[in-house]
Design a protein around this motif. Structure first.
Motif, PDB file in Angstrom:
ATOM      1  N   VAL A  23       0.848  -1.195   0.000  1.00 24.18           N
ATOM      2  CA  VAL A  23       0.000   0.000   0.000  1.00 24.18           C
ATOM      3  C   VAL A  23       0.883   1.244   0.000  1.00 24.18           C
ATOM      4  O   VAL A  23       0.589   2.246  -0.658  1.00 24.18           O
ATOM      5  CB  VAL A  23      -0.951   0.000   1.218  1.00 24.18           C
ATOM      6  N   PHE A  24       1.975   1.205   0.752  1.00 24.01           N
ATOM      7  CA  PHE A  24       2.950   2.298   0.822  1.00 24.01           C
ATOM      8  C   PHE A  24       2.312   3.623   1.259  1.00 24.01           C
ATOM      9  O   PHE A  24       2.731   4.691   0.824  1.00 24.01           O
ATOM     10  CB  PHE A  24       3.672   2.493  -0.531  1.00 24.01           C
ATOM     11  N   ASP A  25       1.294   3.571   2.115  1.00 30.58           N
ATOM     12  CA  ASP A  25       0.698   4.807   2.597  1.00 30.58           C
ATOM     13  C   ASP A  25       1.705   5.535   3.475  1.00 30.58           C
ATOM     14  O   ASP A  25       2.193   4.985   4.460  1.00 30.58           O
ATOM     15  CB  ASP A  25      -0.587   4.527   3.382  1.00 30.58           C
ATOM     16  N   HIS A  31       9.333   2.211   4.159  1.00 31.24           N
ATOM     17  CA  HIS A  31       8.979   2.055   2.749  1.00 31.24           C
ATOM     18  C   HIS A  31      10.131   2.491   1.845  1.00 31.24           C
ATOM     19  O   HIS A  31      10.421   1.838   0.833  1.00 31.24           O
ATOM     20  CB  HIS A  31       7.749   2.910   2.411  1.00 31.24           C
ATOM     21  N   THR A  53       0.900  -0.521  -6.084  1.00 32.53           N
ATOM     22  CA  THR A  53       0.109  -0.156  -4.915  1.00 32.53           C
ATOM     23  C   THR A  53      -1.361  -0.356  -5.265  1.00 32.53           C
ATOM     24  O   THR A  53      -1.689  -0.828  -6.358  1.00 32.53           O
ATOM     25  CB  THR A  53       0.416   1.281  -4.469  1.00 32.53           C
ATOM     26  N   ASP A  55      -5.716   0.813  -4.912  1.00 34.06           N
ATOM     27  CA  ASP A  55      -6.749   1.828  -4.708  1.00 34.06           C
ATOM     28  C   ASP A  55      -8.115   1.198  -4.987  1.00 34.06           C
ATOM     29  O   ASP A  55      -8.308   0.621  -6.060  1.00 34.06           O
ATOM     30  CB  ASP A  55      -6.508   3.021  -5.640  1.00 34.06           C
ATOM     31  N   HIS A  57      -7.929   1.523  -0.543  1.00 36.31           N
ATOM     32  CA  HIS A  57      -7.162   0.784   0.452  1.00 36.31           C
ATOM     33  C   HIS A  57      -7.797  -0.599   0.628  1.00 36.31           C
ATOM     34  O   HIS A  57      -9.026  -0.715   0.750  1.00 36.31           O
ATOM     35  CB  HIS A  57      -7.172   1.536   1.793  1.00 36.31           C
ATOM     36  N   ARG A  77       1.928   9.927  -3.279  1.00 39.81           N
ATOM     37  CA  ARG A  77       2.666   8.667  -3.209  1.00 39.81           C
ATOM     38  C   ARG A  77       3.513   8.476  -4.466  1.00 39.81           C
ATOM     39  O   ARG A  77       4.667   8.042  -4.400  1.00 39.81           O
ATOM     40  CB  ARG A  77       1.679   7.507  -3.075  1.00 39.81           C
ATOM     41  N   VAL A  91      -0.920   1.458 -10.163  1.00 33.74           N
ATOM     42  CA  VAL A  91      -2.029   1.423  -9.211  1.00 33.74           C
ATOM     43  C   VAL A  91      -2.987   0.313  -9.617  1.00 33.74           C
ATOM     44  O   VAL A  91      -3.602   0.375 -10.684  1.00 33.74           O
ATOM     45  CB  VAL A  91      -2.782   2.769  -9.171  1.00 33.74           C
TER      46      VAL A  91
END
Length: 323
Positions: A23-25, A31, A53, A55, A57, A77, A91
């Motif tokens: 996710v790398f939020d 990260h 990543t 989308d 979440h 991001r 994404v």
């Protein structure tokens, strides 16, 4: 850096790559370590690096209504990943169909058939596939079968604290933006569009930019903060604020209890500058909490405190800029 939305954007002539998944939020320091490993591995092999990543979440799809507070928007991001040297920012739409993929199908259909991975770089706690049944050990087993390497990276920790998005969210939620910044490697940012508020700040001599952040944004606890303020849009601004330049600000988060407010707002007073900022896309980078939110007995007492808040914010930011 290329930006893909789903696997349909993968070029027909796509070759091998090094992939990192998550996710790398926040794109925090942990990260960054992971992403840098992937970038370095790709350069050694002479092939592109890809960051995948998701989308929305995954938590929101697995358990609707459980979307965590978001530390970074997707565009932010992507910017941070590009700064770290990633070649492709992919994404993946996280759908119920994607969620139901078995770990074996996940590897074969996505990693092998579509992305042609030579190496996969993930955190040691990485899970994937239906009911998170896949882990790093399974990834290594399937990698040996399909001919790709797997690098499971230990999680970054300092002072007995493991840096994670969950930890940073808890810091932000508590108003400890300094601890959040230490884990992120930069101040926590809240973006949004400047909208019309009640105009009370201007009447008090402290005209503020009332910022409407995106849904799920991680907003610090109520209080007053020293922060950097930046207009992100390229358009002209009337006044002494230039888009792309960073300015010192005192930021209030809360409901304005002195005036019996009920709506929680983020209001930035840009220090020693004047500008018409309505409609502008802006960013606030929280550096340090000045004080908690208080209810004052009079408007005069509030104005005096706002003056002190501004002075403290100037001093904090001057020190931060000098470091």
């Amino acid at each position: 850096m290329q930006r893909w939305r789903g696997l349909d954007d993968v070029p027909a002539d796509w070759g091998r790559c090094v992939l990192t998944i998550g996710v790398f939020d926040g794109v925090h320091r942990g990260h960054a370590q992971l992403i840098s490993r992937a970038v370095d591995a790709a350069r050694e092999r002479g092939i592109p690096s890809v960051l995948m990543t998701f989308d929305p979440h995954p938590a929101e799809v697995v358990r609707p209504g459980s979307h965590p507070a978001q530390l970074t928007t997707l565009p932010r991001r992507a910017e941070l990943a590009e700064e770290l040297g990633i070649d492709v920012f992919c994404v993946m739409p996280f759908t119920t169909e994607f969620m139901k993929l078995s770990p074996e199908r996940y590897v074969h259909e996505i990693l092998v058939e579509r992305l042609h991975v030579s190496e996969v770089v993930v955190g040691e706690n990485f899970t994937f596939g239906r009911k998170a049944a896949g882990n790093v050990d399974l990834l290594r087993e399937t990698g040996a079968r399909f001919g790709f390497a797997v690098d499971g990276v230990n999680l970054l920790a300092e002072h007995a604290v493991t840096f994670s998005s969950t930890y940073i969210r808890s810091c932000v939620d508590a108003g400890d933006v300094a601890a959040a910044a230490e884990a992120l490697g930069r101040p926590h940012r809240v973006e949004g569009v400047v909208v019309h508020g009640d105009g009370r700040g201007r009447g008090l001599g402290f005209p503020t930019a009332n910022i409407a952040p995106p849904m799920y944004s991680a907003i610090p606890a109520d209080g007053v903060y020293a922060a950097w303020f930046t207009v992100l849009g390229p358009g002209p601004v009337e006044g002494t604020v230039e888009p792309g330049e960073r300015y010192a600000a005192a930021v209030s988060v809360g409901t304005n209890p002195t005036f019996s407010g009920r709506t929680r707002t983020v209001e930035a007073f840009v220090l020693d500058r004047e500008a018409d900022l309505y409609g502008q896309h802006v960013a606030v980078d929280f550096v340090q909490r000045v004080r908690g939110m208080e209810k004052f007995d009079s408007v005069e007492a509030l104005i005096e405190e706002m003056g002190r808040d501004s002075d403290k914010a100037r001093a904090i930011l001057a020190e931060a800029a000098g470091r």
